[in-house]
Design a protein around this motif. Structure first.
Motif, mmCIF file in Angstrom:
data_model
loop_
_atom_site.group_PDB
_atom_site.id
_atom_site.type_symbol
_atom_site.label_atom_id
_atom_site.label_comp_id
_atom_site.label_asym_id
_atom_site.label_seq_id
_atom_site.Cartn_x
_atom_site.Cartn_y
_atom_site.Cartn_z
ATOM 1 N N ILE A 133 27.646 -19.824 15.681
ATOM 2 C CA ILE A 133 28.263 -19.063 14.595
ATOM 3 C C ILE A 133 27.219 -18.742 13.537
ATOM 4 O O ILE A 133 26.515 -19.640 13.054
ATOM 5 C CB ILE A 133 29.424 -19.853 13.956
ATOM 6 C CG1 ILE A 133 30.482 -20.171 15.018
ATOM 7 C CG2 ILE A 133 30.045 -19.083 12.802
ATOM 8 C CD1 ILE A 133 30.890 -21.609 15.037
ATOM 9 N N ILE A 134 27.122 -17.471 13.176
ATOM 10 C CA ILE A 134 26.190 -17.023 12.148
ATOM 11 C C ILE A 134 26.991 -16.573 10.928
ATOM 12 O O ILE A 134 27.836 -15.681 11.026
ATOM 13 C CB ILE A 134 25.327 -15.846 12.652
ATOM 14 C CG1 ILE A 134 24.553 -16.243 13.908
ATOM 15 C CG2 ILE A 134 24.367 -15.378 11.555
ATOM 16 C CD1 ILE A 134 23.849 -15.073 14.577
ATOM 17 N N TYR A 135 26.730 -17.205 9.792
ATOM 18 C CA TYR A 135 27.337 -16.772 8.530
ATOM 19 C C TYR A 135 26.442 -15.696 7.922
ATOM 20 O O TYR A 135 25.317 -15.967 7.499
ATOM 21 C CB TYR A 135 27.481 -17.948 7.567
ATOM 22 C CG TYR A 135 28.644 -18.861 7.871
ATOM 23 C CD1 TYR A 135 29.847 -18.746 7.182
ATOM 24 C CD2 TYR A 135 28.540 -19.841 8.859
ATOM 25 C CE1 TYR A 135 30.924 -19.587 7.463
ATOM 26 C CE2 TYR A 135 29.605 -20.686 9.150
ATOM 27 C CZ TYR A 135 30.796 -20.555 8.447
ATOM 28 O OH TYR A 135 31.859 -21.383 8.732
ATOM 29 N N SER A 136 26.942 -14.467 7.898
ATOM 30 C CA SER A 136 26.190 -13.342 7.342
ATOM 31 C C SER A 136 26.904 -12.872 6.079
ATOM 32 O O SER A 136 27.522 -11.806 6.044
ATOM 33 C CB SER A 136 26.091 -12.210 8.376
ATOM 34 O OG SER A 136 25.258 -11.171 7.920
ATOM 35 N N VAL A 137 26.828 -13.707 5.052
ATOM 36 C CA VAL A 137 27.541 -13.442 3.796
ATOM 37 C C VAL A 137 26.561 -13.520 2.633
ATOM 38 O O VAL A 137 25.423 -13.978 2.786
ATOM 39 C CB VAL A 137 28.693 -14.450 3.584
ATOM 40 C CG1 VAL A 137 29.688 -14.367 4.726
ATOM 41 C CG2 VAL A 137 28.155 -15.872 3.456
ATOM 42 N N GLU A 138 27.000 -13.084 1.475
ATOM 43 C CA GLU A 138 26.155 -13.132 0.288
ATOM 44 C C GLU A 138 25.819 -14.579 -0.062
ATOM 45 O O GLU A 138 26.653 -15.478 0.058
ATOM 46 C CB GLU A 138 26.859 -12.473 -0.895
ATOM 47 C CG GLU A 138 27.157 -10.996 -0.696
ATOM 48 C CD GLU A 138 27.947 -10.419 -1.856
ATOM 49 O OE1 GLU A 138 27.814 -10.952 -2.976
ATOM 50 O OE2 GLU A 138 28.686 -9.447 -1.644
ATOM 51 N N ALA A 139 24.590 -14.787 -0.524
ATOM 52 C CA ALA A 139 24.134 -16.141 -0.834
ATOM 53 C C ALA A 139 25.017 -16.806 -1.891
ATOM 54 O O ALA A 139 25.294 -18.005 -1.811
ATOM 55 C CB ALA A 139 22.680 -16.102 -1.303
ATOM 56 N N GLY A 192 30.842 -29.464 18.661
ATOM 57 C CA GLY A 192 29.508 -29.351 19.235
ATOM 58 C C GLY A 192 28.865 -27.988 19.121
ATOM 59 O O GLY A 192 27.823 -27.733 19.732
ATOM 60 N N ALA A 193 29.455 -27.091 18.331
ATOM 61 C CA ALA A 193 28.900 -25.743 18.192
ATOM 62 C C ALA A 193 27.622 -25.763 17.351
ATOM 63 O O ALA A 193 27.258 -26.774 16.741
ATOM 64 C CB ALA A 193 29.926 -24.814 17.556
ATOM 65 N N ILE A 194 26.959 -24.618 17.328
ATOM 66 C CA ILE A 194 25.754 -24.426 16.515
ATOM 67 C C ILE A 194 26.111 -23.468 15.386
ATOM 68 O O ILE A 194 26.760 -22.446 15.614
ATOM 69 C CB ILE A 194 24.606 -23.827 17.346
ATOM 70 C CG1 ILE A 194 24.361 -24.655 18.604
ATOM 71 C CG2 ILE A 194 23.330 -23.735 16.511
ATOM 72 C CD1 ILE A 194 23.479 -23.953 19.628
ATOM 73 N N VAL A 195 25.682 -23.796 14.173
ATOM 74 C CA VAL A 195 25.978 -22.950 13.015
ATOM 75 C C VAL A 195 24.681 -22.624 12.282
ATOM 76 O O VAL A 195 23.800 -23.477 12.134
ATOM 77 C CB VAL A 195 26.962 -23.645 12.051
ATOM 78 C CG1 VAL A 195 27.122 -22.840 10.766
ATOM 79 C CG2 VAL A 195 28.313 -23.834 12.722
ATOM 80 N N GLY A 196 24.574 -21.383 11.841
ATOM 81 C CA GLY A 196 23.421 -20.956 11.050
ATOM 82 C C GLY A 196 23.846 -19.907 10.051
ATOM 83 O O GLY A 196 25.005 -19.474 10.027
ATOM 84 N N GLY A 197 22.908 -19.495 9.218
ATOM 85 C CA GLY A 197 23.207 -18.481 8.217
ATOM 86 C C GLY A 197 22.089 -17.468 8.126
ATOM 87 O O GLY A 197 20.980 -17.705 8.601
ATOM 88 N N GLN A 198 22.397 -16.343 7.498
ATOM 89 C CA GLN A 198 21.438 -15.248 7.371
ATOM 90 C C GLN A 198 21.105 -14.968 5.913
ATOM 91 O O GLN A 198 20.624 -13.895 5.586
ATOM 92 C CB GLN A 198 22.027 -13.978 7.998
ATOM 93 C CG GLN A 198 21.348 -13.555 9.292
ATOM 94 C CD GLN A 198 20.056 -12.786 9.031
ATOM 95 O OE1 GLN A 198 19.243 -13.147 8.198
ATOM 96 N NE2 GLN A 198 19.858 -11.717 9.760
#
Length: 451
Positions: free
Chosen positions: A87-93, A110-116
């Motif tokens: 899951i990629i969070y592509s939201v305002e900081a 067990g998922a993988i999470v990251g942000g942009q």
């Protein structure tokens, strides 16, 4: 590709959409969502459009013209989090904590999470605070805008809390962008992005504010056309054509960025005062000390400069004057002064540099390693009053942007940005077209010289 695994994107702004199109074009199932009020529009967009500019601009158009995106728009981030493996969070900081707090607890086991986001400290803090302990955290940041070809551009990957297997999966998924992977910690990312982006943005934002304050379209006057001026105008318009939060988040939430923007405003002010006072020797000594620290000590003078005037002259929004007009280039002088005062060596982070930073460094280096042009800028600063009122507004603008950043004033930042954006809006299409060609040409040449 691992069978049956899917990618989730929470936040379908320009970058979120770019990722969705490219990942789905590479064969991944993408689950995505945005604000509830945008659900119907996004469903229609991804149902009706076959192929997309963000994909077709730089890939095989014949193949993608037959491509139907495998993107499912879901109503909430809870649904995206529940069914997605990465899951990629592509939201305002500035919103990252609230969004992760809302949807993070629903993350698949067990998922993988990251942000942009452009500032990793609040992003990673939000992940640690709100995500279940079984979730892997691998963050990323594409150091370019959504309309720039990601091929060869820096893509920062941050293995914050993850197994090797989880990290390798993220690398495999994002390999379809054909970007250059750069491995950093969150702290390293924030320091480097401050070094390569914060002051660059502040300089161009201040130029736009000054031209707006003078009710001036710079491409309509001969003194802002040709060579270095073309880069100033095109990048300023490119920045104002984007969304305000892209720059506000980095500036306000990154402590290193705040410090650098404050120093830039101080450098602008102090150099302008020396110009007004006619202090030629003091001004020259300060500029030469900055040049020695940033360019001669850090980069051997025998190396070829990144940009040349014949290249810069190709990209103008107005007609080139018969004779180049002199300019004191206060914005560039202050940039190098700022780097010197903060002990920043801009070449140290070229692997993480954005296209805008490469161009900004290129024209700065062009000025400072051309003895004749630099001496001309100093003489113009003292002897020629042509740019005095422009420089006054530029100084006001640099100090004002710094104040808004220091106060953490997102609303004030947005208000000022969007007012100036509206002023320049009629020329955005032309600037984008010329700017894209300029970036393509200049980046190709800088890469050739660095290899």
């Amino acid at each position: 590709m691992e069978a049956k695994k899917s990618i989730g994107i929470i936040g379908m702004g320009d970058m979120g959409k770019m990722y969705a199109w490219r990942l789905s074009a590479a064969g991944w199932k993408v689950n995505a969502c945005d604000m509830p009020e945008r659900f119907e529009a996004l469903v229609e967009e991804f149902r009706s459009r076959v192929g997309h500019p963000s994909c077709t601009s730089y890939t095989n158009r014949a193949v993608l013209s037959l491509y139907q995106p495998n993107v499912e728009i879901l109503r909430t981030g809870h649904l995206v989090s529940r069914v997605s493996d990465y899951i990629i969070y592509s939201v305002e900081a500035k919103n990252i904590d609230a969004v992760v707090k809302q949807f993070g607890p629903s993350t698949k086991l067990g998922a993988i999470v990251g942000g942009q986001t452009s500032c990793k400290a609040p992003e990673i803090a939000a992940f640690e605070r709100h995500l279940p302990s079984d979730v892997h955290i691998v963050s990323c940041h594409s150091l370019h805008g959504p309309k720039v070809d990601p091929k060869g551009q820096p893509l920062v990957l941050i293995k914050h809390r993850a197994t090797d297997e989880a990290f390798e999966f993220v690398e495999m998924v994002l390999s379809c962008l054909n970007s250059t992977h750069v491995y950093l910690t969150g702290e390293q990312h924030d320091r480097i992005t401050a070094d390569t982006q914060a002051v660059t943005h502040a300089a161009f934002l201040s130029m736009g504010a000054a031209w707006n304050a003078n009710n001036q379209f710079p491409w309509e006057t001969a003194r802002y056309i040709g060579g270095i001026e073309n880069v100033k105008i095109n990048i300023t318009l490119r920045i104002y054509a984007a969304k305000w939060h892209v720059y506000a988040g980095l500036a306000i939430l990154n402590p290193d960025a705040q410090k650098q923007i404050k120093q830039y405003a101080q450098s602008v002010t102090e150099l302008y005062k020396l110009m007004l006072g006619g202090h030629r020797e003091e001004l020259r000594n300060r500029i030469m000390a900055a040049r020695e620290a940033v360019f001669h000590t850090a980069r051997p003078s025998k190396q070829e400069i990144l940009l040349k005037e014949d290249v810069l002259n190709q990209f103008s929004l107005g007609e080139l004057p018969e004779q180049r007009l002199k300019n004191n280039h206060l914005s560039l002088l202050a940039m190098v002064d700022c780097w010197w005062k903060l002990g920043i060596v801009p070449y140290d982070h070229m692997i993480c540099s954005t296209p805008l930073f490469r161009m900004w460094l290129g024209i700065t280096e062009y000025l400072f390693r051309n003895n004749k042009l630099l001496e001309e800028a100093i003489d113009t600063a003292i002897d020629d009053n042509t740019f005095r009122h422009d420089d006054l507004e530029f100084t006001f603008a640099a100090r004002d942007w710094s104040s808004r950043v220091t106060l953490g004033n997102f609303d004030g930042y947005r208000e000022k940005f969007e007012a100036i954006q509206k002023y320049f809006e009629p020329r955005f299409p032309d600037a984008t077209k010329v700017g894209n060609e300029m970036i393509k040409t200049i980046l190709a040449q800088t890469r050739e010289r660095e290899t």
